[in-house]
Scaffold this motif. Structure first.
Motif, PDB file in Angstrom:
ATOM      1  N   UNK A  15     -10.241 -43.875-105.241  1.00 16.92           N
ATOM      2  CA  UNK A  15     -10.974 -42.666-105.590  1.00 16.92           C
ATOM      3  C   UNK A  15     -12.322 -43.008-106.217  1.00 16.92           C
ATOM      4  N   UNK A  16     -12.346 -43.982-107.123  1.00 16.31           N
ATOM      5  CA  UNK A  16     -13.590 -44.354-107.804  1.00 16.31           C
ATOM      6  C   UNK A  16     -14.592 -44.954-106.828  1.00 16.31           C
ATOM      7  N   UNK A  17     -14.141 -45.875-105.969  1.00 15.49           N
ATOM      8  CA  UNK A  17     -15.053 -46.545-105.041  1.00 15.49           C
ATOM      9  C   UNK A  17     -15.689 -45.561-104.068  1.00 15.49           C
ATOM     10  N   UNK A  18     -14.893 -44.660-103.519  1.00 21.51           N
ATOM     11  CA  UNK A  18     -15.423 -43.700-102.552  1.00 21.51           C
ATOM     12  C   UNK A  18     -16.278 -42.645-103.244  1.00 21.51           C
ATOM     13  N   UNK A  19     -15.820 -42.174-104.407  1.00 20.14           N
ATOM     14  CA  UNK A  19     -16.546 -41.122-105.110  1.00 20.14           C
ATOM     15  C   UNK A  19     -17.930 -41.597-105.541  1.00 20.14           C
ATOM     16  N   UNK A  20     -18.029 -42.814-106.079  1.00 20.15           N
ATOM     17  CA  UNK A  20     -19.330 -43.306-106.529  1.00 20.15           C
ATOM     18  C   UNK A  20     -20.281 -43.473-105.350  1.00 20.15           C
ATOM     19  N   UNK A  21     -19.746 -43.870-104.191  1.00 15.00           N
ATOM     20  CA  UNK A  21     -20.567 -44.009-102.984  1.00 15.00           C
ATOM     21  C   UNK A  21     -21.094 -42.638-102.531  1.00 15.00           C
ATOM     22  N   UNK A  22     -20.200 -41.678-102.411  1.00 17.36           N
ATOM     23  CA  UNK A  22     -20.603 -40.362-101.930  1.00 17.36           C
ATOM     24  C   UNK A  22     -21.474 -39.635-102.953  1.00 17.36           C
ATOM     25  N   UNK A  23     -21.241 -39.906-104.240  1.00 11.94           N
ATOM     26  CA  UNK A  23     -22.075 -39.290-105.258  1.00 11.94           C
ATOM     27  C   UNK A  23     -23.522 -39.753-105.123  1.00 11.94           C
ATOM     28  N   UNK A  24     -23.743 -41.006-104.733  1.00  8.41           N
ATOM     29  CA  UNK A  24     -25.096 -41.487-104.496  1.00  8.41           C
ATOM     30  C   UNK A  24     -25.790 -40.668-103.417  1.00  8.41           C
ATOM     31  N   UNK A  25     -25.089 -40.420-102.305  1.00  9.28           N
ATOM     32  CA  UNK A  25     -25.640 -39.549-101.252  1.00  9.28           C
ATOM     33  C   UNK A  25     -25.903 -38.142-101.800  1.00  9.28           C
ATOM     34  N   UNK A  26     -24.899 -37.603-102.473  1.00  7.34           N
ATOM     35  CA  UNK A  26     -24.933 -36.219-102.939  1.00  7.34           C
ATOM     36  C   UNK A  26     -26.084 -35.978-103.913  1.00  7.34           C
ATOM     37  N   UNK A  27     -26.199 -36.822-104.927  1.00  7.02           N
ATOM     38  CA  UNK A  27     -27.172 -36.604-105.989  1.00  7.02           C
ATOM     39  C   UNK A  27     -28.605 -36.655-105.450  1.00  7.02           C
ATOM     40  N   UNK A  28     -28.891 -37.645-104.621  1.00  4.16           N
ATOM     41  CA  UNK A  28     -30.260 -37.792-104.148  1.00  4.16           C
ATOM     42  C   UNK A  28     -30.590 -36.795-103.026  1.00  4.16           C
ATOM     43  N   UNK A  29     -29.576 -36.311-102.328  1.00  5.23           N
ATOM     44  CA  UNK A  29     -29.806 -35.220-101.379  1.00  5.23           C
ATOM     45  C   UNK A  29     -30.163 -33.944-102.148  1.00  5.23           C
ATOM     46  N   UNK A  30     -29.432 -33.665-103.224  1.00  9.11           N
ATOM     47  CA  UNK A  30     -29.719 -32.489-104.045  1.00  9.11           C
ATOM     48  C   UNK A  30     -31.107 -32.588-104.664  1.00  9.11           C
TER      49      UNK A  30
END
Length: 420
Positions: A15-30
């Motif tokens: 959960x941590x490995x995938x979440x931190x990866x997708x959060x990088x996409x999410x935050x900078x897209x926002x």
């Protein structure tokens, strides 16, 4: 450690490995102003879902990754065409906030009519024929289209992925792997702080009948030098010297019981021609100072990166067999083994996996982040984007092939478990 505790640690790590990866996409897209429709952990059917703001957060069945779905990356699912009968709801400013596509007679406080003109990307206007009269309404930039019981927020062009500059789009893609790199650095940093640094290189075990045992090496020996090269606390140096000298006599100097003993060791070549002596090495440790924590973290990151890149090179040049590859089941099994060994081992494995995930996603393989960045690089050089339909087809085929490979390696994992 109980089985339940191990399983929970494996799930938490994924959960941590995938979440931190997708959060990088999410935050900078926002940050770029892109509408993010979904933040998903896993693939396949939804297990859990809730919506906050503009984004729906979902947990899905198959634990083989995750995704961030941005507006404009794929064709919008809901389409409205001229001639279609719809119903609209207005706010106090006269803007359309809801566009209903079905169950029109059940909608309260709406205006119903036939679509004459609609533009939800650029002009944000809708013209309806209502009782023989044509009425034009402005559409709110965050208006909702409602059909089959679900709401879909419209995506004006300036909220779509493709409307942003190459730099902003590239940043929203590359920051997924970058977050994995940062997580790996933090975890290695924590690991050095917890475990300390080695003050020497000590033989943990010596396998009976192997080259080291035949030469006279004993568990507990502290290696001082090899071929007149001081070893100190550098375990990697000792390993490299052994691997680079198959079937060659090496002059070792070891400390045993307070005495210094010279020993000649001849590493035997394995099938790949690499020297082996049949030992496991560790060493005595002490707490690390600030400088040692930083240098130790650097060495761990560089060493692990080189190891991962070497494994990719071996895979590309056919030095791995299909049976050597592992998928999610094998990864979970190895993670469970590290979890049973203790927290420091699990942190090391988590850092290594995070580094691997970051590097793997940057490979120019269709459907991965590296492939998308490659297309953006081509766009920057050409001054215009690649045909979106062609790019989408490349990513679709790549994703299908990756899923096929995933099925194959998972099948191998299951067979490996059955066969013990």
């Amino acid at each position: 450690m109980s089985t339940i505790e191990v399983v929970l640690k494996v799930i938490l790590l994924f959960f941590v490995l995938v979440t931190i990866h997708e959060w990088g996409h999410f935050y900078f897209a926002k940050r770029a102003g892109i509408l993010v429709r979904e933040f998903a952990i896993g693939f396949g059917p939804k297990l859990f879902s809730y919506k906050k703001g503009e984004t729906r957060y979902t947990l899905r069945l198959l634990p083989i990754g995750g995704f961030v779905r941005m507006a404009g990356e794929d064709p919008e699912i809901v389409q409205v065409n001229p001639g279609q009968t719809v119903a609209i709801k207005l706010n106090t400013a006269g803007e359309i906030t809801h566009l209903y596509l079905d169950q029109l007679n059940t909608r309260a406080q709406v205006i119903q009519g036939v679509v004459e003109f609609i533009d939800l990307e650029w002009q944000l206007t809708l013209t309806l024929e209502v009782d023989g009269e044509k009425l034009t309404f402005p559409v709110h930039p965050r208006a909702m289209m409602v059909t089959k019981g679900s709401e879909t927020q419209i995506a004006p062009y300036n909220r779509q992925f493709g409307s942003k500059s190459v730099g902003k789009r590239a940043l929203s893609i590359v920051m997924g792997p970058v977050m994995n790199f940062l997580l790996a650095i933090v975890l290695f940093f924590i690991l050095i702080m917890i475990t300390g640094v080695f003050t020497n290189v000590k033989l943990d075990t010596v396998d009976p009948g192997k080259a080291g045992d035949k030469a006279g090496l004993k568990a507990g020996d502290i290696v001082i030098s090899v071929n007149n090269e001081p070893i100190g606390e550098n375990r990697e140096k000792l390993t490299t010297l052994i691997q680079q000298n198959p079937n060659k006599k090496m002059s070792w100097l070891v400390e045993r019981g307070g005495s210094t003993i010279p020993i000649d060791v001849v590493p035997l070549a394995d099938d790949a021609g690499t020297g082996k002596v049949g030992i496991k090495i560790s060493g005595d440790k002490r707490s690390a100072n600030a400088s040692e924590v930083i240098t130790g973290t650097y060495k761990q990151v560089v060493g692990s990166t080189i190891g991962i890149l070497t494994s990719f090179k071996m895979l590309i040049f056919g030095q791995f067999k299909m049976d050597d590859l592992g998928g999610p089941v094998r990864t979970a099994q190895v993670t469970a083994e590290f979890a049973r060994m203790g927290m420091s081992y699990l942190i090391f494995w988590a850092a290594t996996l995070s580094l691997y995930l970051g590097i793997f996603n940057l490979l120019p393989i269709p459907a991965l982040d590296g492939s998308r960045l490659l297309f953006m690089g081509i766009e920057a050089l050409r001054g215009k984007p690649v045909d979106p339909n062609r790019e989408s087809m490349v990513h679709f085929v790549g994703f299908a092939l990756l899923m096929l490979l995933m099925v194959a390696v998972t099948y191998n994992d299951i067979l490996r478990l059955i066969n013990g």
